[in-house]
Scaffold this motif. Structure first.
Motif: not given
Lengths: 155, 70
Positions: A102, A105, A107, A109, A132, A134, A136, A145-146
Motif C-alpha cells: 500500500e 507501506f 505487510w 504474512l 507477520t 511490516l 516501509k 519495521l516490525h
C-alpha cells in the motif's frame, strides 16, 4: 485527429498500467527476497541480513510469542547471533507468503515451520506457526519495521 | 472466537506498552499486555503481544490484520 488523441491516450494508459504492474512485481520480489534473507539470518545466527534489511529506529520492537526484542541491536546481539552457539541446528521455513503493498507501506504474512536442537540440553523442537512482517519503503528500498512470530509444537 | 471471548471475560488484562505508528492511511499498533486469572480451574499468568494493521476508510480506522501471541 480525435482518433489520434484517443489512440495516444489509450497507449499512455496501457504504458502506465504496465509500469505500475512491473513496479508492484518488483516490490513483491524485493520483499520476498528480504524474507528469504531473514530465514538465512536466523538459520545461521547471522545478524548481517537484519542490519541490512531492518530499519534501525528508536522504538523498534520485534515480537516472538510472549516476548520481545527492543531495538535492532537487541534483536541481533541478544537473539539472532547467540542462537548460532546455543543451537546445534535451526531449520526455518516460510511458506504461503502473502504480501500486501500500500504505497510506501507493506505487510506480509507467512506460515512458519521451525525445527532445531538445543546444544546444552540436546532437546529438539518442531513447531509450526505464523509470522507477520511490516515494511516501509525508505529511499526506494523496503525496510522491515516490525516482526511478530508465534508457533506451537507441531500436532 | 466465542471461546476466546469467554476466556477473556474470566481474565484480567493490563496493557503494559502500546505504540501506534501512522503512515498515511495505514496505522500499525504494537502492544504488550499482562493477563492473569483463572479459567476452568486453571490459573493463568502470562505476557501477551499484539500487532495490528489498520487502514483508514471513509474517515474511520478499520482493522485489516491482527497477530496475537503469548
Amino acid at each position: 485527429m480525435t482518433k489520434f488523441v484517443a489512440i495516444t491516450m489509450l497507449s499512455m494508459l496501457a504504458f502506465f498500467s504496465n509500469a505500475h504492474d512491473k513496479s508492484h512485481m518488483n516490490d513483491e520480489k524485493q520483499i520476498t527476497h528480504i524474507i528469504h534473507q531473514i530465514k538465512y539470518g536466523w538459520e545461521n545466527g547471522d545478524g548481517k541480513p537484519f542490519r541490512k534489511h531492518f530499519l534501525d529506529f528508536k522504538g523498534a520492537r520485534y515480537f516472538e510469542l510472549g516476548g520481545q526484542n527492543v531495538g535492532l541491536t537487541d534483536l541481533v546481539e541478544h537473539h539472532v547471533e547467540p542462537e548460532k552457539d546455543a543451537l546445534v541446528f535451526l531449520n526455518l521455513d516460510f511458506s504461503n507468503i502473502q504480501i500486501h503493498i500500500e504505497d510506501e507501506f507493506a505487510w506480509a504474512l507467512a506460515d512458519t515451520a521451525v525445527k532445531g536442537e538445543v546444544r546444552k540440553s540436546g532437546k529438539t523442537f518442531d513447531k509450526t506457526g505464523f509470522q507477520t512482517f511490516l515494511f516501509k519503503k525508505v529511499d526506494g528500498d523496503w525496510k522491515v519495521l516490525h516482526t511478530h512470530s508465534s508457533s506451537r509444537n507441531r500436532k | 472466537m466465542l471461546s476466546d471471548m469467554k476466556y477473556l471475560a474470566a481474565m484480567k488484562s493490563e496493557t503494559l506498552e502500546h505504540q501506534v505508528t501512522i503512515l498515511g492511511n495505514t496505522a500499525i499498533s504494537a502492544s504488550r499486555s499482562h493477563t492473569k486469572g483463572t479459567y476452568k480451574g486453571k490459573e493463568r499468568n502470562y505476557q501477551g503481544m499484539e500487532t495490528m494493521v489498520l487502514e483508514k476508510q471513509n474517515g474511520k480506522w478499520k482493522i485489516k490484520h491482527i497477530h496475537w501471541s503469548h
